[in-house]
Design a protein around this motif. Structure first.
Motif, PDB file in Angstrom:
ATOM      1  N   VAL A   1       4.382 -20.113  -4.658  1.00 32.69           N
ATOM      2  CA  VAL A   1       3.261 -19.174  -4.741  1.00 32.69           C
ATOM      3  C   VAL A   1       3.170 -18.390  -3.436  1.00 32.69           C
ATOM      4  CG1 VAL A   1       0.786 -18.917  -5.079  1.00 32.69           C
ATOM      5  CG2 VAL A   1       2.035 -20.712  -6.317  1.00 32.69           C
ATOM      6  N   ASN A   2       3.276 -17.082  -3.555  1.00 32.28           N
ATOM      7  CA  ASN A   2       3.277 -16.199  -2.396  1.00 32.28           C
ATOM      8  C   ASN A   2       1.927 -15.490  -2.308  1.00 32.28           C
ATOM      9  OD1 ASN A   2       3.875 -14.530  -0.290  1.00 32.28           O
ATOM     10  ND2 ASN A   2       5.449 -13.345  -1.351  1.00 32.28           N
TER      11      ASN A   2
ATOM     12  N   ILE B   1       6.659 -19.999   3.905  1.00 31.60           N
ATOM     13  CA  ILE B   1       7.461 -19.872   2.691  1.00 31.60           C
ATOM     14  C   ILE B   1       8.958 -19.958   2.951  1.00 31.60           C
ATOM     15  CG2 ILE B   1       8.098 -18.214   0.899  1.00 31.60           C
ATOM     16  CD1 ILE B   1       5.157 -17.434   0.748  1.00 31.60           C
ATOM     17  N   GLN B   2       9.425 -19.290   3.985  1.00 26.64           N
ATOM     18  CA  GLN B   2      10.875 -19.216   4.175  1.00 26.64           C
ATOM     19  C   GLN B   2      11.490 -20.593   4.442  1.00 26.64           C
ATOM     20  OE1 GLN B   2      12.840 -16.741   3.460  1.00 26.64           O
ATOM     21  NE2 GLN B   2      11.042 -15.545   2.870  1.00 26.64           N
TER      22      GLN B   2
ATOM     23  N   THR C   1       6.534 -15.492  -5.570  1.00 29.06           N
ATOM     24  CA  THR C   1       5.775 -14.550  -6.388  1.00 29.06           C
ATOM     25  C   THR C   1       4.285 -14.864  -6.387  1.00 29.06           C
ATOM     26  OG1 THR C   1       5.641 -13.540  -8.603  1.00 29.06           O
ATOM     27  CG2 THR C   1       6.047 -15.922  -8.507  1.00 29.06           C
ATOM     28  N   ASP C   2       3.489 -13.830  -6.645  1.00 29.67           N
ATOM     29  CA  ASP C   2       2.068 -14.001  -6.921  1.00 29.67           C
ATOM     30  C   ASP C   2       1.762 -13.563  -8.353  1.00 29.67           C
ATOM     31  OD1 ASP C   2       2.327 -11.275  -6.752  1.00 29.67           O
ATOM     32  OD2 ASP C   2       0.750 -10.989  -5.255  1.00 29.67           O
ATOM     33  N   ASP C   3       2.794 -13.375  -9.156  1.00 29.85           N
ATOM     34  CA  ASP C   3       2.631 -12.912 -10.527  1.00 29.85           C
ATOM     35  C   ASP C   3       2.245 -14.072 -11.448  1.00 29.85           C
ATOM     36  OD1 ASP C   3       4.206 -12.459 -13.366  1.00 29.85           O
ATOM     37  OD2 ASP C   3       3.326 -10.599 -12.589  1.00 29.85           O
ATOM     38  N   GLU C   4       1.109 -13.942 -12.117  1.00 29.82           N
ATOM     39  CA  GLU C   4       0.599 -15.028 -12.950  1.00 29.82           C
ATOM     40  C   GLU C   4       1.581 -15.435 -14.047  1.00 29.82           C
ATOM     41  OE1 GLU C   4      -3.086 -16.039 -16.034  1.00 29.82           O
ATOM     42  OE2 GLU C   4      -3.213 -14.280 -14.723  1.00 29.82           O
TER      43      GLU C   4
ATOM     44  N   ASP D   1       9.024 -24.025 -14.248  1.00 25.53           N
ATOM     45  CA  ASP D   1       9.130 -25.467 -14.516  1.00 25.53           C
ATOM     46  C   ASP D   1       8.395 -26.278 -13.459  1.00 25.53           C
ATOM     47  OD1 ASP D   1      11.014 -25.425 -16.835  1.00 25.53           O
ATOM     48  OD2 ASP D   1      12.308 -24.454 -15.358  1.00 25.53           O
ATOM     49  N   LYS D   2       8.433 -25.803 -12.220  1.00 26.38           N
ATOM     50  CA  LYS D   2       7.736 -26.452 -11.110  1.00 26.38           C
ATOM     51  C   LYS D   2       7.129 -25.363 -10.239  1.00 26.38           C
ATOM     52  CE  LYS D   2       9.512 -30.687 -11.911  1.00 26.38           C
ATOM     53  NZ  LYS D   2      10.611 -30.372 -12.806  1.00 26.38           N
ATOM     54  N   VAL D   3       5.985 -25.665  -9.640  1.00 28.33           N
ATOM     55  CA  VAL D   3       5.297 -24.708  -8.771  1.00 28.33           C
ATOM     56  C   VAL D   3       5.008 -25.368  -7.429  1.00 28.33           C
ATOM     57  CG1 VAL D   3       3.204 -23.340  -8.430  1.00 28.33           C
ATOM     58  CG2 VAL D   3       4.247 -23.474 -10.708  1.00 28.33           C
ATOM     59  N   ILE D   4       5.354 -24.670  -6.355  1.00 28.39           N
ATOM     60  CA  ILE D   4       5.043 -25.133  -5.002  1.00 28.39           C
ATOM     61  C   ILE D   4       3.978 -24.212  -4.421  1.00 28.39           C
ATOM     62  CG2 ILE D   4       5.936 -25.475  -2.665  1.00 28.39           C
ATOM     63  CD1 ILE D   4       8.594 -26.280  -3.914  1.00 28.39           C
TER      64      ILE D   4
END
Length: 203
Positions: free
Chosen positions: A6-7, A13-14, A30-33, A40-43
């Motif tokens: 999530v940006n 992030i890098q 990304t910040d795109d919903e 599959d996974k979100v950090i």
């Protein structure tokens, strides 16, 4: 496997992206919903000050998106703290997923805590093949007290939650991307988690 970081302008992030690259995974920033929901996974990373980070989340609408995600989600450092009810930092109302309030370390210890500290009382598959008392790298002035959702603890003047879990949400106070082999193992374990979380907490 599609991995999203999530940006929202408040993450280290890098270094996370590079750590995942070492595991053979190319993550999407990304910040795109739509992209976040289809992952599959979100950090959910975070470095900086809680109230300004929450303002950035609200500006992008992600404060409404993140708590409703159904896939495994990993909050790192400030990301974990923002998943809690509140934070004393900036008198911030968090996303309210973890039922605990984040508070500041007392003046009896050096603040912030910077450097390596042990994690103990490991209770989740997130720590598969990670030893008790393994050292992790931390940089923080605020902490989540021990609570029913604690899956690892550390000691710095007192025992506090160095990791939390509820349902498909995981949070770590330390930086796995900066924590050598053990941190890499935790990231690998997160990538291997399934969406069926019923047997993933070891009590």
């Amino acid at each position: 496997m599609k991995i999203v970081i999530v940006n929202y302008g408040a993450g280290n992030i890098q270094s996370i992206k590079f750590a995942l690259n070492r595991l053979g995974v190319e993550a999407i920033l990304t910040d795109d919903e739509t992209k976040i929901r289809s992952a599959d996974k979100v950090i959910f990373p975070g470095v900086g000050e809680a109230s300004s980070a929450m303002q950035k989340l609200k500006a992008s609408g992600l404060d409404k998106v993140i708590p409703t995600l159904k896939q495994p989600v990993l909050g790192i450092c400030l990301g974990m703290q923002l998943l809690c009810n509140t934070s004393e930092e900036g008198n911030t109302k968090g996303l309210g997923f973890f039922d605990v309030g984040v508070v500041k370390f007392s003046n009896s210890v050096k603040v912030p805590q910077i450097g390596w500290n042990q994690i103990q009382n490991l209770k989740s598959n997130l720590f598969e093949a990670v030893s008790e008392n393994e050292n992790m790298y931390l940089v923080h002035s605020y902490y989540a007290p021990l609570c029913k959702e604690t899956i690892a603890s550390s000691e710095y003047g007192l025992q506090y939650s160095s990791a939390l879990q509820k349902d498909n949400f995981y949070g770590v106070q330390f930086h796995p991307e900066k924590s050598s082999t053990a941190g890499e193992q935790i990231l690998k374990n997160f990538l291997n988690l399934t969406s069926n979380i019923s047997n993933q907490i070891k009590r």
